[in-house]
Design a protein around this motif. Sequence first.
Motif, PDB file in Angstrom:
ATOM      1  N   ILE A 167     -90.592  26.368  48.547  1.00 39.75           N
ATOM      2  CA  ILE A 167     -89.623  27.471  48.614  1.00 39.75           C
ATOM      3  C   ILE A 167     -88.743  27.575  47.367  1.00 39.75           C
ATOM      4  O   ILE A 167     -88.596  28.659  46.801  1.00 39.75           O
ATOM      5  N   PRO A 168     -88.133  26.469  46.886  1.00 39.63           N
ATOM      6  CA  PRO A 168     -87.233  26.607  45.726  1.00 39.63           C
ATOM      7  C   PRO A 168     -87.959  26.681  44.389  1.00 39.63           C
ATOM      8  O   PRO A 168     -87.303  26.711  43.342  1.00 39.63           O
ATOM      9  N   MET A 169     -89.285  26.738  44.384  1.00 44.58           N
ATOM     10  CA  MET A 169     -90.034  26.822  43.134  1.00 44.58           C
ATOM     11  C   MET A 169     -90.054  28.241  42.569  1.00 44.58           C
ATOM     12  O   MET A 169     -90.311  28.440  41.385  1.00 44.58           O
ATOM     13  N   ALA A 170     -89.781  29.236  43.416  1.00 47.02           N
ATOM     14  CA  ALA A 170     -90.044  30.632  43.049  1.00 47.02           C
ATOM     15  C   ALA A 170     -88.877  31.278  42.314  1.00 47.02           C
ATOM     16  O   ALA A 170     -87.716  30.935  42.524  1.00 47.02           O
ATOM     17  N   THR A 171     -89.210  32.226  41.447  1.00 48.99           N
ATOM     18  CA  THR A 171     -88.221  33.084  40.782  1.00 48.99           C
ATOM     19  C   THR A 171     -88.503  34.523  41.164  1.00 48.99           C
ATOM     20  O   THR A 171     -89.653  34.957  41.121  1.00 48.99           O
ATOM     21  N   ASP A 172     -87.467  35.258  41.538  1.00 47.55           N
ATOM     22  CA  ASP A 172     -87.626  36.662  41.888  1.00 47.55           C
ATOM     23  C   ASP A 172     -87.522  37.511  40.623  1.00 47.55           C
ATOM     24  O   ASP A 172     -86.441  37.648  40.042  1.00 47.55           O
ATOM     25  N   ILE A 173     -88.656  38.064  40.190  1.00 48.24           N
ATOM     26  CA  ILE A 173     -88.675  38.835  38.937  1.00 48.24           C
ATOM     27  C   ILE A 173     -87.735  40.034  39.021  1.00 48.24           C
ATOM     28  O   ILE A 173     -86.980  40.324  38.092  1.00 48.24           O
ATOM     29  N   ALA A 174     -87.789  40.746  40.160  1.00 49.71           N
ATOM     30  CA  ALA A 174     -86.991  41.970  40.291  1.00 49.71           C
ATOM     31  C   ALA A 174     -85.509  41.684  40.114  1.00 49.71           C
ATOM     32  O   ALA A 174     -84.808  42.370  39.351  1.00 49.71           O
ATOM     33  N   PHE A 175     -84.997  40.659  40.798  1.00 51.41           N
ATOM     34  CA  PHE A 175     -83.579  40.337  40.689  1.00 51.41           C
ATOM     35  C   PHE A 175     -83.238  39.756  39.318  1.00 51.41           C
ATOM     36  O   PHE A 175     -82.197  40.082  38.739  1.00 51.41           O
ATOM     37  N   ALA A 176     -84.101  38.881  38.791  1.00 50.93           N
ATOM     38  CA  ALA A 176     -83.820  38.260  37.502  1.00 50.93           C
ATOM     39  C   ALA A 176     -83.733  39.316  36.397  1.00 50.93           C
ATOM     40  O   ALA A 176     -82.794  39.325  35.590  1.00 50.93           O
ATOM     41  N   VAL A 177     -84.720  40.213  36.366  1.00 49.73           N
ATOM     42  CA  VAL A 177     -84.709  41.285  35.366  1.00 49.73           C
ATOM     43  C   VAL A 177     -83.543  42.232  35.627  1.00 49.73           C
ATOM     44  O   VAL A 177     -82.918  42.751  34.692  1.00 49.73           O
ATOM     45  N   GLY A 178     -83.218  42.448  36.912  1.00 48.33           N
ATOM     46  CA  GLY A 178     -82.085  43.310  37.247  1.00 48.33           C
ATOM     47  C   GLY A 178     -80.774  42.766  36.731  1.00 48.33           C
ATOM     48  O   GLY A 178     -79.926  43.522  36.220  1.00 48.33           O
ATOM     49  N   ILE A 409     -82.698  32.625  41.136  1.00 53.38           N
ATOM     50  CA  ILE A 409     -82.706  33.663  42.175  1.00 53.38           C
ATOM     51  C   ILE A 409     -84.116  33.697  42.759  1.00 53.38           C
ATOM     52  O   ILE A 409     -85.046  34.240  42.169  1.00 53.38           O
ATOM     53  N   GLY A 410     -84.294  33.080  43.920  1.00 53.29           N
ATOM     54  CA  GLY A 410     -85.633  32.980  44.500  1.00 53.29           C
ATOM     55  C   GLY A 410     -86.009  34.182  45.343  1.00 53.29           C
ATOM     56  O   GLY A 410     -87.074  34.753  45.220  1.00 53.29           O
ATOM     57  N   GLY A 435     -80.472  29.444  53.406  1.00 53.16           N
ATOM     58  CA  GLY A 435     -80.382  28.713  52.152  1.00 53.16           C
ATOM     59  C   GLY A 435     -80.814  29.551  50.962  1.00 53.16           C
ATOM     60  O   GLY A 435     -80.185  29.510  49.898  1.00 53.16           O
ATOM     61  N   ILE A 436     -81.877  30.328  51.139  1.00 52.83           N
ATOM     62  CA  ILE A 436     -82.366  31.192  50.050  1.00 52.83           C
ATOM     63  C   ILE A 436     -81.338  32.259  49.698  1.00 52.83           C
ATOM     64  O   ILE A 436     -81.049  32.495  48.509  1.00 52.83           O
ATOM     65  N   LEU A 437     -80.783  32.919  50.704  1.00 52.17           N
ATOM     66  CA  LEU A 437     -79.815  33.985  50.455  1.00 52.17           C
ATOM     67  C   LEU A 437     -78.582  33.445  49.731  1.00 52.17           C
ATOM     68  O   LEU A 437     -78.110  34.033  48.742  1.00 52.17           O
ATOM     69  N   VAL A 438     -78.038  32.325  50.227  1.00 56.32           N
ATOM     70  CA  VAL A 438     -76.844  31.747  49.609  1.00 56.32           C
ATOM     71  C   VAL A 438     -77.160  31.260  48.198  1.00 56.32           C
ATOM     72  O   VAL A 438     -76.409  31.527  47.244  1.00 56.32           O
TER      73      VAL A 438
END
Length: 466
Positions: A167-178, A409-410, A435-438
């Motif tokens: 779960i904590p391995m991922a990066t959210d491209i949409a939010f990161a680029v945003g 930002i996962g 946990g992900i949201l926080v």
Amino acid sequence: MPSDIPRHPDADRDASDVSEDEVWATGPSYLASNKPLARLVARPVREFLRIEASGSILLLLAAAAALIWANSPWASSYDAFWHTVVGIDLGGFRVEETLQHWVNDALMVIFFFVVGLEIKYELVTGGLRDPKTAALPIVAAIGGMLVPAGLYLLIAGGGAGRDGWGIPMATDIAFAVGVLGLLGRRIPSAARLFLLTLAIVDDIGAIIVIAAFYTDDLHLEWLALALVLLGVMIALRMLRVWSLWVYAVLGFLVWFAMLESGVHATLAGVAIGLITPATALLREDVARSYAQRALQDRHLDPEELSRLRFLLNESVPVVERLQTALHPLSSYVVLPIFALANAGVALGGGALGDALTSAVGLGIVVGLVVGKPLGILLACVIAVRLGLGRLPDHTTWPMVIGLGSVAGIGFTVSIFIAGLSFPGSDVLTGEAKVGILVASLVAAVIGTVLLLAATRGREPEPADAD
């Protein structure tokens, strides 16, 4: 120009001489009209969707709406709606899933297809094409996956939540680029490319993790059928079959075979994206030459228009055309619906505190907020020291730390993996989502503050810096 070709009456007029009223043959379209709804609603919405961070804003609003709905007096309707069973029949086969599962198993195929297209584009013409440019973000992405997973296992690996290490391995491209879009051009273009490439490699890692570790009971006959169909698609591409409808039908069959095989169905989207042609069918100069000849008389008949449309379309690689067509659908429809279907967790009655103090919730928060930037920074330091890569132009070490925090930002992919990690436990899934949201919120705030501090006093890049 031959004398027997009639000249159009407006052939000598420059386009800039044509007034707004003369553009329309029978009046403007509704969107371009001066009607109140078009002027006050439709055009502002269109301009909003052109903003780089608009997809992230919609995703955030959808997540907020899900949380409000799930914690409102109508909370029971949230669960009842998304757990409504919907079935389809296909040639004697009946598939029944809840509405939430249809979103996760079917609608999210579009998102993962776009991810596959982005990976293919980066491999062929983007940041992953040049090994020297790609080396540092690739190493950084690996560090940004291993360290969060390791920290999670240290905290939660000894209990029932051990399967959530992905779960904590991922990066959210949409939010990161945003986030970078909101910061504007104070962030160097090379640093933005670094984060985008890192996120793409991170997606590749997440796809491998999903395929290798989050697969249900495997049905080899269905998996073999999916692979055969993918082979047929590759063979048709080699035979220069260029009809998108043929590939759309085969793509649906690949998805269905993947769904029945036990391998997560969204991987069909990634696989199809990776085999999509990234080289144009025609050379660009062919369309340009034909357009110049056809427009000599400033007039296009239907046959010329049809041929010119074909030439122009096929001068652009299919990967780029599909990205342009599907990216808005993925960003403005698929991901907000996914957030609405999955982000609704109950936070009342001490649930928030319980989730954040649980091994699962704490492991995710520490993994994303601490592990991501730490892993990325350590990997970059090692890579630079060993000569495997160098920092992007105009990028400082404090910027790397800020970019690493933004990568924490996962959200989308983390929530997706959370649903795969604990399929039999609503409690663990709920703790993971909290946990992900926080963690994503904290990582976004910390990353923004660090990047603002690291770029203080820096002149913004000109608009053509990219």
